[in-house]
Design a protein around this motif. Structure first.
Motif, PDB file in Angstrom:
ATOM      1  N   PRO A   1       9.840   4.758   3.277  1.00 18.41           N
ATOM      2  CA  PRO A   1       9.525   6.345   3.181  1.00 18.41           C
ATOM      3  C   PRO A   1       9.882   7.019   2.327  1.00 18.41           C
ATOM      4  CG  PRO A   1      11.510   6.500   4.291  1.00 18.41           C
ATOM      5  CD  PRO A   1      11.490   4.452   4.320  1.00 18.41           C
ATOM      6  N   SER A   2       8.771   8.194   1.772  1.00 15.11           N
ATOM      7  CA  SER A   2       8.769   9.108   0.551  1.00 15.11           C
ATOM      8  C   SER A   2       9.786  10.541   0.519  1.00 15.11           C
ATOM      9  CB  SER A   2       7.718   9.949   0.540  1.00 15.11           C
ATOM     10  OG  SER A   2       7.279  10.573   1.351  1.00 15.11           O
ATOM     11  N   ASN A   3      10.679  10.831  -0.439  1.00 13.95           N
ATOM     12  CA  ASN A   3      11.636  11.624  -0.171  1.00 13.95           C
ATOM     13  C   ASN A   3      11.320  12.617   0.674  1.00 13.95           C
ATOM     14  OD1 ASN A   3      13.283  10.439  -1.322  1.00 13.95           O
ATOM     15  ND2 ASN A   3      12.555  10.692  -3.866  1.00 13.95           N
ATOM     16  N   ASN A   4       9.878  12.648   0.986  1.00  8.56           N
ATOM     17  CA  ASN A   4       8.856  14.316   1.381  1.00  8.56           C
ATOM     18  C   ASN A   4       9.090  13.652   2.891  1.00  8.56           C
ATOM     19  OD1 ASN A   4       7.802  16.520   1.761  1.00  8.56           O
ATOM     20  ND2 ASN A   4       6.493  15.494   2.541  1.00  8.56           N
ATOM     21  N   LEU A   5       8.719  12.755   3.618  1.00  5.15           N
ATOM     22  CA  LEU A   5       9.352  12.706   4.907  1.00  5.15           C
ATOM     23  C   LEU A   5      10.587  12.346   5.408  1.00  5.15           C
ATOM     24  CD1 LEU A   5       8.152  11.536   7.606  1.00  5.15           C
ATOM     25  CD2 LEU A   5       8.433   8.726   6.378  1.00  5.15           C
ATOM     26  N   LYS A   6      11.861  11.336   4.553  1.00  2.72           N
ATOM     27  CA  LYS A   6      13.351  11.505   4.777  1.00  2.72           C
ATOM     28  C   LYS A   6      13.521  13.004   4.775  1.00  2.72           C
ATOM     29  CE  LYS A   6      14.101   7.883   1.974  1.00  2.72           C
ATOM     30  NZ  LYS A   6      14.638   7.445   0.307  1.00  2.72           N
ATOM     31  N   SER A   7      13.312  14.299   3.833  1.00  5.70           N
ATOM     32  CA  SER A   7      13.481  15.289   3.739  1.00  5.70           C
ATOM     33  C   SER A   7      12.914  16.186   5.178  1.00  5.70           C
ATOM     34  CB  SER A   7      12.848  16.423   2.832  1.00  5.70           C
ATOM     35  OG  SER A   7      11.839  16.566   2.707  1.00  5.70           O
ATOM     36  N   LEU A   8      12.101  15.566   5.677  1.00 10.50           N
ATOM     37  CA  LEU A   8      11.528  16.320   6.786  1.00 10.50           C
ATOM     38  C   LEU A   8      12.558  15.640   8.085  1.00 10.50           C
ATOM     39  CD1 LEU A   8       7.185  15.804   6.432  1.00 10.50           C
ATOM     40  CD2 LEU A   8       9.301  17.892   5.771  1.00 10.50           C
ATOM     41  N   CYS A   9      13.122  14.484   7.973  1.00  7.14           N
ATOM     42  CA  CYS A   9      12.846  14.243   9.685  1.00  7.14           C
ATOM     43  C   CYS A   9      15.064  14.000   9.623  1.00  7.14           C
ATOM     44  CB  CYS A   9      13.261  12.402   9.437  1.00  7.14           C
ATOM     45  SG  CYS A   9      11.192  11.868   9.089  1.00  7.14           S
ATOM     46  N   LYS A  10      15.131  14.804   8.349  1.00  4.13           N
ATOM     47  CA  LYS A  10      16.773  15.451   8.582  1.00  4.13           C
ATOM     48  C   LYS A  10      17.418  15.846   9.380  1.00  4.13           C
ATOM     49  CE  LYS A  10      17.466  18.709   4.696  1.00  4.13           C
ATOM     50  NZ  LYS A  10      17.785  19.501   3.487  1.00  4.13           N
ATOM     51  N   ASP A  11      16.699  16.802   9.810  1.00  2.00           N
ATOM     52  CA  ASP A  11      17.723  17.993  10.966  1.00  2.00           C
ATOM     53  C   ASP A  11      16.879  16.978  11.951  1.00  2.00           C
ATOM     54  OD1 ASP A  11      18.752  19.126   8.448  1.00  2.00           O
ATOM     55  OD2 ASP A  11      16.637  20.631   8.606  1.00  2.00           O
ATOM     56  N   PHE A  12      16.988  15.726  12.384  1.00  3.29           N
ATOM     57  CA  PHE A  12      16.658  15.245  13.364  1.00  3.29           C
ATOM     58  C   PHE A  12      17.419  15.140  15.053  1.00  3.29           C
ATOM     59  CE2 PHE A  12      15.466  11.874  16.672  1.00  3.29           C
ATOM     60  CZ  PHE A  12      14.168  12.362  17.114  1.00  3.29           C
ATOM     61  N   LYS A  13      17.571  15.336  15.734  1.00  2.00           N
ATOM     62  CA  LYS A  13      18.584  15.798  16.622  1.00  2.00           C
ATOM     63  C   LYS A  13      17.740  15.340  18.081  1.00  2.00           C
ATOM     64  CE  LYS A  13      21.435  18.196  14.567  1.00  2.00           C
ATOM     65  NZ  LYS A  13      21.516  19.807  14.711  1.00  2.00           N
ATOM     66  N   LYS A  14      18.569  13.592  18.614  1.00  2.00           N
ATOM     67  CA  LYS A  14      17.556  13.438  19.998  1.00  2.00           C
ATOM     68  C   LYS A  14      18.286  14.676  20.963  1.00  2.00           C
ATOM     69  CE  LYS A  14      16.457   8.716  19.469  1.00  2.00           C
ATOM     70  NZ  LYS A  14      17.260   7.429  20.147  1.00  2.00           N
TER      71      LYS A  14
ATOM     72  N   ILE B   1       0.850  -1.150  -0.180  1.00  2.00           N
ATOM     73  CA  ILE B   1      -0.049   0.401  -0.147  1.00  2.00           C
ATOM     74  C   ILE B   1       0.555   1.050   0.326  1.00  2.00           C
ATOM     75  CG2 ILE B   1      -0.440   0.493   2.587  1.00  2.00           C
ATOM     76  CD1 ILE B   1      -3.503   1.236   2.013  1.00  2.00           C
ATOM     77  N   ARG B   2       0.505   2.537  -0.487  1.00  2.00           N
ATOM     78  CA  ARG B   2       1.411   3.414  -1.352  1.00  2.00           C
ATOM     79  C   ARG B   2       0.485   4.684  -0.313  1.00  2.00           C
ATOM     80  NH1 ARG B   2       3.524   5.188  -7.082  1.00  2.00           N
ATOM     81  NH2 ARG B   2       0.702   4.139  -6.324  1.00  2.00           N
ATOM     82  N   PHE B   3       0.963   5.858   0.604  1.00  2.00           N
ATOM     83  CA  PHE B   3       0.653   6.680   0.999  1.00  2.00           C
ATOM     84  C   PHE B   3       1.287   8.195   0.850  1.00  2.00           C
ATOM     85  CE2 PHE B   3      -0.428   4.071   4.395  1.00  2.00           C
ATOM     86  CZ  PHE B   3      -2.353   4.072   4.259  1.00  2.00           C
ATOM     87  N   VAL B   4       1.383   8.839  -0.460  1.00  2.00           N
ATOM     88  CA  VAL B   4       2.081   9.609  -1.639  1.00  2.00           C
ATOM     89  C   VAL B   4       2.510  10.424  -0.635  1.00  2.00           C
ATOM     90  CG1 VAL B   4       2.173  11.067  -3.028  1.00  2.00           C
ATOM     91  CG2 VAL B   4       0.889   9.260  -3.719  1.00  2.00           C
ATOM     92  N   GLY B   5       3.279  11.388   0.333  1.00  2.00           N
ATOM     93  CA  GLY B   5       4.151  12.214   0.948  1.00  2.00           C
ATOM     94  C   GLY B   5       4.428  11.409   1.691  1.00  2.00           C
ATOM     95  N   PHE B   6       3.731   9.991   1.632  1.00  2.00           N
ATOM     96  CA  PHE B   6       4.540   9.407   3.331  1.00  2.00           C
ATOM     97  C   PHE B   6       5.477   8.256   3.113  1.00  2.00           C
ATOM     98  CE2 PHE B   6       3.551   6.662   6.985  1.00  2.00           C
ATOM     99  CZ  PHE B   6       4.410   7.564   8.118  1.00  2.00           C
TER     100      PHE B   6
END
Length: 95
Positions: free
Chosen positions: A82-95, A42-47
């Motif tokens: 993950p979609s490229n959109n989700l990857k780009s949103l997570c690239k700056d994530f820091k714990k 199953i595919r969710f565009v943008g997710f």
């Protein structure tokens, strides 16, 4: 975040009861699971997408006893990509 925390956040965001949001979450997860096992994904565009991936049989090494070999049978496993959109949103994530 665990399931209970997610259900609470979903209930708050949708302005519904926790019971209703838990039923919605269960329905979504059941639908995804059913679709993966019968349709293959199953595919969710943008997710992202949930699919099934094939792993061929192989011989592995026992980590406790490296001299011992283990036969790992072929199998199908669920995969989330993950979609490229989700990857780009997570690239700056820091714990």
């Amino acid at each position: 975040m665990n399931r209970t925390e997610f259900v609470n956040a979903l209930a708050k965001k949708l302005n519904v009861s926790k019971t209703q949001s838990d039923k919605c979450l269960s329905a979504v997860l059941d639908t995804i699971t059913e679709n993966i096992t019968t349709e293959g994904g199953i595919r969710f565009v943008g997710f992202g997408s949930f699919t099934v991936s094939y792993r061929s049989a192989r011989t592995a090494t026992n980590p406790r006893d490296p001299s011992q070999k283990i036969d790992v049978p072929e199998r199908y496993i669920p995969v989330f990509r993950p979609s490229n959109n989700l990857k780009s949103l997570c690239k700056d994530f820091k714990k």
